[in-house]
Design an enzyme around this catalytic site. Structure first.
Site, PDB file in Angstrom:
ATOM      1  N   SER A  22       0.835  -1.217   0.000  1.00  9.62           N
ATOM      2  CA  SER A  22       0.000   0.000   0.000  1.00  9.62           C
ATOM      3  C   SER A  22       0.864   1.258   0.000  1.00  9.62           C
ATOM      4  CB  SER A  22      -0.896   0.024   1.241  1.00  9.62           C
ATOM      5  OG  SER A  22      -1.909  -0.936   1.124  1.00  9.62           O
ATOM      6  N   ARG A  26       1.618   4.297  -3.007  1.00  8.76           N
ATOM      7  CA  ARG A  26       1.414   5.715  -2.690  1.00  8.76           C
ATOM      8  C   ARG A  26       2.703   6.506  -2.821  1.00  8.76           C
ATOM      9  NH1 ARG A  26      -2.519   2.757  -0.302  1.00  8.76           N
ATOM     10  NH2 ARG A  26      -4.517   3.729   0.220  1.00  8.76           N
ATOM     11  N   GLY A  93      -5.997  -3.225  -7.747  1.00  9.70           N
ATOM     12  CA  GLY A  93      -7.146  -2.366  -7.457  1.00  9.70           C
ATOM     13  C   GLY A  93      -6.703  -1.024  -6.908  1.00  9.70           C
ATOM     14  N   SER A 166     -13.598   2.014   2.820  1.00 10.23           N
ATOM     15  CA  SER A 166     -12.562   1.608   1.873  1.00 10.23           C
ATOM     16  C   SER A 166     -11.496   2.688   1.749  1.00 10.23           C
ATOM     17  CB  SER A 166     -13.200   1.346   0.505  1.00 10.23           C
ATOM     18  OG  SER A 166     -12.224   1.426  -0.513  1.00 10.23           O
ATOM     19  N   ASP A 313      -7.365  -7.531   4.598  1.00  4.06           N
ATOM     20  CA  ASP A 313      -6.522  -8.400   3.765  1.00  4.06           C
ATOM     21  C   ASP A 313      -6.037  -9.636   4.526  1.00  4.06           C
ATOM     22  OD1 ASP A 313      -6.843  -6.697   1.644  1.00  4.06           O
ATOM     23  OD2 ASP A 313      -4.977  -5.613   2.002  1.00  4.06           O
ATOM     24  N   LYS A 340     -12.772  -8.763  -3.727  1.00  6.07           N
ATOM     25  CA  LYS A 340     -11.314  -8.625  -3.838  1.00  6.07           C
ATOM     26  C   LYS A 340     -10.827  -9.296  -5.130  1.00  6.07           C
ATOM     27  CE  LYS A 340     -10.816  -6.215  -0.155  1.00  6.07           C
ATOM     28  NZ  LYS A 340     -10.383  -4.807  -0.277  1.00  6.07           N
TER      29      LYS A 340
END
Ligand code: S3P
Length: 428
Positions: A22, A26, A93, A166, A313, A340
């Protein structure tokens, strides 16, 4: 590729886990938005974050890779160019949803595509708020990739109470908001991962159990030069494996300890897992620590809707921990797992069934009757090309009395390219 997994006699050793997925995504996106150079270290070598690198290059950003160090020449909010080709988000995603916010906000015309799994995942959740902000997205059946994104009108600010907890949706709207003259406001009631607001330093207000995050053109986008922590979501597979195996001690250095990510740690500790946390410190804006797990006697646990976003997750691997707990565990409020990389509730139900577990599948979760002496049947497990399903089945297989097979095992490279090497390292 089919991967054979042999029963583990012991699980002893130290693992150097992949960098947080993640944060890796970013870091590249935000470094591209920053006006200047950022140097990111310990960047993930997994496939998903590389999809983000390719997409940002497609938007005209110069990105140099040297091992796990990445140098991004950020172009600022107005420096993106119209890509010559579709931006391929692969299986990711996070790439597709966050990038839609950037591309739509910047007013660049672009087409976002993905692989078969990503093209079957709903995008309506981002299409609707972006449309309210003045972004046009033509999508297959108004819901699925390819997404043709453009904007001919001025960007409108949005007041957006999150309809689902989310982080991808929250981030998408906030990233589009960064291009607006007036403030866009996202209101979060159930906490989801906060890397976007943390790494961008966005203004946050607390109001009771609500968190209000704002973004606009006025926010300065900081340089993104830091070391990325190792991925807590990768660590979770070993936290469970170490806790359920009778002869285990696994050391995991430099794991990300962001409390919006570590719900599975809290759950495992509540179950009685023997987990030690040492050397807590910060890497950039993110907390990190060394984590050690040893063989444990597990008690059953209930996971309910409000903590689901903090362990979303990790739910597949937590079902494996529940199989070895002394009593009945439950997961509810987790229907989001059906959206997912695959329907993760259905995929895990198939695995539990084949393993001979005593459980019931519900629309939004499971009830699992655990047994500390549970001995899974050896089986051939279908990963459905979902990395977290493949790794959950692998951990279960380590506990069987004979070898199992994992089908489509190469998909672990999406988040954890060295996973099968780490299985070998701990079990040999
Ligand atoms: C992610 C958010 C979560 C998570 C995904 C990564 C992110 O998805 O499941 O693996 O990096 O923002 P949702 O925001 O759809 O819950």
């Amino acid at each position: 590729m089919d991967q054979q997994v042999r029963p583990a006699q012991s699980l002893l050793g130290t693992l150097h886990l992949p960098a947080d997925k993640s944060i890796s995504h970013r870091s590249i996106m935000f470094a591209s938005l920053h006006d200047g150079t950022s140097t990111i270290t310990n960047f993930s070598d997994a496939a998903d974050p590389h999809s983000t690198i390719d997409c940002m290059r497609g938007l005209g950003v110069s990105i140099q890779e040297d091992g796990d160090q990445i140098v991004v020449e950020g172009v600022g909010r107005s420096g993106f160019v119209k890509p010559d080709e579709s931006l391929d988000c692969g299986n990711s995603g996070t790439t597709m949803r966050l990038l839609s916010g950037i591309v739509g906000g910047a007013g660049v015309s672009a087409t976002l595509i993905g692989d078969e799994s990503l093209s079957a995942r709903t995008m309506k959740r981002i299409i609707d708020p972006l449309a309210e902000m003045g972004v046009t997205i033509d999508a297959r059946n108004d819901d699925y990739a390819p997404l043709h994104i453009s904007r001919s009108n001025a960007l409108k600010p949005l007041h957006f109470p999150l309809p689902i907890p989310s982080a991808q949706l929250k981030s998408c709207v906030l990233l589009a908001g960064l291009f607006g003259d007036e403030e866009t406001e996202v209101i979060e009631t159930l906490p989801s991962r906060d890397h976007t607001e943390r790494l961008l330093g966005l203004p946050i207000e607390k109001n009771g159990n609500q968190k209000i995050i704002t973004s606009s053109k006025q926010d300065t986008i900081p340089e993104q030069s830091y070391r990325i922590p190792n991925d807590f979501s990768a660590a979770a597979f070993w936290l469970v494996a170490g806790a359920i195996h009778p002869d285990a001690e696994i050391v995991l250095p430099n794991v990300g300890m962001n409390s919006t990510r570590t719900g599975a740690l809290d759950i495992l500790q509540k179950m009685g897992a023997d987990i030690t946390i040492e050397n807590r410190h910060k890497e950039g804006a993110e907390p990190v620590a060394n984590v050690t797990v040893c063989s444990s006697d597990l008690q059953p646990v209930e996971i309910t809707e409000e903590i689901v976003p903090n362990c979303i997750d990790e739910l597949p691997i937590l079902t494996i921990a529940m199989l070895f707990a002394d009593g009945i565990s439950r997961i509810s409020g987790a229907e989001e797992l059906r959206h997912k990389e695959t329907d993760r509730l259905a995929a895990m139900a198939e695995i539990l069934e084949k393993a001979g577990a005593d459980f019931t599948e519900y629309e939004d979760g499971f009830e699992i009757k655990g047994d500390p002496d549970f001995m899974p049947e050896a089986a051939t497990y279908n990963s459905y090309h979902d990395h977290r399903i493949a790794m959950s089945a692998a951990v279960l297989s380590l506990m069987a009395s004979k070898s199992s097979q994992i089908q489509g095992a190469e998909c672990t490279a999406i988040s954890y390219p060295s996973f099968w090497d780490d299985v070998a390292l701990l079990t040999n």
